[in-house]
Design a protein around this motif. Structure first.
Motif, PDB file in Angstrom:
ATOM      1  N   CYS A  64     -25.443  -4.750  21.284  1.00  0.00           N
ATOM      2  CA  CYS A  64     -26.896  -4.590  21.161  1.00  0.00           C
ATOM      3  C   CYS A  64     -27.336  -3.172  21.504  1.00  0.00           C
ATOM      4  O   CYS A  64     -28.243  -2.615  20.861  1.00  0.00           O
ATOM      5  N   TYR A  65     -26.693  -2.590  22.505  1.00  0.00           N
ATOM      6  CA  TYR A  65     -27.029  -1.202  22.850  1.00  0.00           C
ATOM      7  C   TYR A  65     -26.693  -0.255  21.697  1.00  0.00           C
ATOM      8  O   TYR A  65     -27.471   0.654  21.372  1.00  0.00           O
ATOM      9  N   ASP A  66     -25.571  -0.457  21.068  1.00  0.00           N
ATOM     10  CA  ASP A  66     -25.174   0.386  19.931  1.00  0.00           C
ATOM     11  C   ASP A  66     -26.120   0.182  18.745  1.00  0.00           C
ATOM     12  O   ASP A  66     -26.366   1.111  17.980  1.00  0.00           O
ATOM     13  N   HIS A  67     -26.659  -1.030  18.600  1.00  0.00           N
ATOM     14  CA  HIS A  67     -27.589  -1.297  17.504  1.00  0.00           C
ATOM     15  C   HIS A  67     -28.955  -0.646  17.755  1.00  0.00           C
ATOM     16  O   HIS A  67     -29.567  -0.095  16.834  1.00  0.00           O
ATOM     17  N   ILE A  68     -29.414  -0.700  18.988  1.00  0.00           N
ATOM     18  CA  ILE A  68     -30.734  -0.142  19.306  1.00  0.00           C
ATOM     19  C   ILE A  68     -30.673   1.375  19.430  1.00  0.00           C
ATOM     20  O   ILE A  68     -31.605   2.076  19.029  1.00  0.00           O
ATOM     21  N   PHE A  69     -29.588   1.904  19.951  1.00  0.00           N
ATOM     22  CA  PHE A  69     -29.407   3.357  20.096  1.00  0.00           C
ATOM     23  C   PHE A  69     -28.183   3.793  19.279  1.00  0.00           C
ATOM     24  O   PHE A  69     -27.094   3.972  19.833  1.00  0.00           O
ATOM     25  N   PRO A  70     -28.323   3.956  17.966  1.00  0.00           N
ATOM     26  CA  PRO A  70     -27.172   4.382  17.161  1.00  0.00           C
ATOM     27  C   PRO A  70     -26.622   5.739  17.589  1.00  0.00           C
ATOM     28  O   PRO A  70     -25.420   5.993  17.491  1.00  0.00           O
ATOM     29  N   ILE A  71     -27.513   6.632  18.026  1.00  0.00           N
ATOM     30  CA  ILE A  71     -27.092   7.932  18.544  1.00  0.00           C
ATOM     31  C   ILE A  71     -27.980   8.273  19.730  1.00  0.00           C
ATOM     32  O   ILE A  71     -29.181   7.966  19.747  1.00  0.00           O
ATOM     33  N   SER A  72     -27.397   8.869  20.724  1.00  0.00           N
ATOM     34  CA  SER A  72     -28.144   9.208  21.931  1.00  0.00           C
ATOM     35  C   SER A  72     -29.172  10.296  21.637  1.00  0.00           C
ATOM     36  O   SER A  72     -28.901  11.237  20.878  1.00  0.00           O
ATOM     37  N   HIS A  73     -30.344  10.157  22.240  1.00  0.00           N
ATOM     38  CA  HIS A  73     -31.367  11.185  22.091  1.00  0.00           C
ATOM     39  C   HIS A  73     -30.868  12.543  22.589  1.00  0.00           C
ATOM     40  O   HIS A  73     -31.137  13.581  21.968  1.00  0.00           O
ATOM     41  N   ILE A  74     -30.174  12.537  23.688  1.00  0.00           N
ATOM     42  CA  ILE A  74     -29.702  13.788  24.275  1.00  0.00           C
ATOM     43  C   ILE A  74     -28.760  14.513  23.336  1.00  0.00           C
ATOM     44  O   ILE A  74     -28.897  15.722  23.091  1.00  0.00           O
ATOM     45  N   ARG A  75     -27.805  13.787  22.766  1.00  0.00           N
ATOM     46  CA  ARG A  75     -26.849  14.424  21.857  1.00  0.00           C
ATOM     47  C   ARG A  75     -27.520  14.859  20.548  1.00  0.00           C
ATOM     48  O   ARG A  75     -27.181  15.898  19.976  1.00  0.00           O
ATOM     49  N   LEU A  76     -28.471  14.064  20.079  1.00  0.00           N
ATOM     50  CA  LEU A  76     -29.187  14.432  18.853  1.00  0.00           C
ATOM     51  C   LEU A  76     -30.014  15.690  19.072  1.00  0.00           C
ATOM     52  O   LEU A  76     -30.034  16.587  18.220  1.00  0.00           O
TER      53      LEU A  76
END
Length: 271
Positions: A64-76
């Motif tokens: 579920c975490y991977d679905h809601i956050f496909p990529i981290s805001h920090i890394r993006l």
């Protein structure tokens, strides 16, 4: 990540930039890099640890975490800052190339220079600078679109539903500090939008200045060409053609005056 090296490199671009470029560089480091390093990384530091779903099924929370956050805001945002600041290196590389070329020319021609000022935005350097602005605005726009598509309009809901395998049913998942994270996300989005606006203003300024310069050169060339084709001596008419005729004279008196002038002309030619 160490941003001091990137800051020192981009500070060299500042002396080749216009006023809009200096404002853009200040906005990038003050409103984006400093906020990213000082505050954003701490806000998203508990992103994975404090993500909770109301289930004990192994693997369900991670899916579920991977679905809601496909990529981290920090890394993006880190990728965005790297991509946005890299086009400025094109300008520095072009200036360094000009300086090296000018130095070789000076050695071969005993002190004469190929460029009066290698950092002056003329010729190929003008196009390189304009292309760097297009890249910077394009990268910022692309990352804003990616963030919009991934997080459905820059929104972080307090409650998210997840029904992916291996979850036994639809479970409720909760994000840690969603309001604070949303505020930071909106702040970064607005900062990126302002940077795009600065790039567009700088492009308009450069193109408008180039067009006005070309118009001045064209007008000067037209004036020089007109002066060469129409000399002042040819443009001035003889003074005799501007003699006024007395309106009080009658037709007979005018005809007598013409006859006298013809006789005078004949006498002068015979003499």
């Amino acid at each position: 990540m160490n941003w001091s090296g990137l800051e020192s490199l981009l500070s060299g671009v500042n002396k080749y930039s216009t006023a809009f470029g200096r404002i853009w560089l200040s906005m990038v480091f003050v409103f984006r890099v400093l906020v990213f390093v000082v505050a954003a990384q701490r806000v998203w530091g508990d992103e994975s640890k404090d993500f909770v779903c109301n289930t004990r099924q192994p693997g369900c929370t991670n899916i579920c975490y991977d679905h809601i956050f496909p990529i981290s805001h920090i890394r993006l945002w880190a990728l965005q800052l790297i991509f946005v600041t890299c086009p400025s290196m094109m300008v520095m590389a072009h200036v360094k190339f000009r300086e090296g070329k000018d130095k070789k020319y000076e050695e071969l021609h005993h002190g004469s220079h190929l460029y009066a000022n290698p950092g002056k935005k003329r010729g190929g350097l003008w196009w390189t600078y304009l292309l760097s602005l297009v890249f910077k605005a394009g990268f910022d726009t692309a990352f804003l679109y990616i963030l919009y598509r991934i997080y459905h309009g820059y929104d972080l809901p307090r409650l998210s539903k997840c029904s992916l395998d291996p979850c036994p049913n639809t479970v409720d998942c909760f994000i840690s500090r969603p309001t604070e994270k949303k505020i930071f996300m909106v702040f970064m989005v607005v900062s990126s939008a302002l940077c795009i606006l600065m790039c567009i203003c700088e492009m308009i300024y450069l193109i408008g200045k180039r067009i006005s310069k070309l118009m001045r050169v064209r007008n000067n060339n037209d004036r020089i060409r007109f002066a060469e084709e129409h000399e002042l001596t040819n443009m001035a008419l003889p003074r005799s053609q501007y003699r006024r005729v007395d309106p009080t004279l009658t037709e007979s008196q005018r005809s007598l005056n013409k006859i006298d002038k013809v006789r005078e002309g004949g006498i002068s030619t015979t003499l």
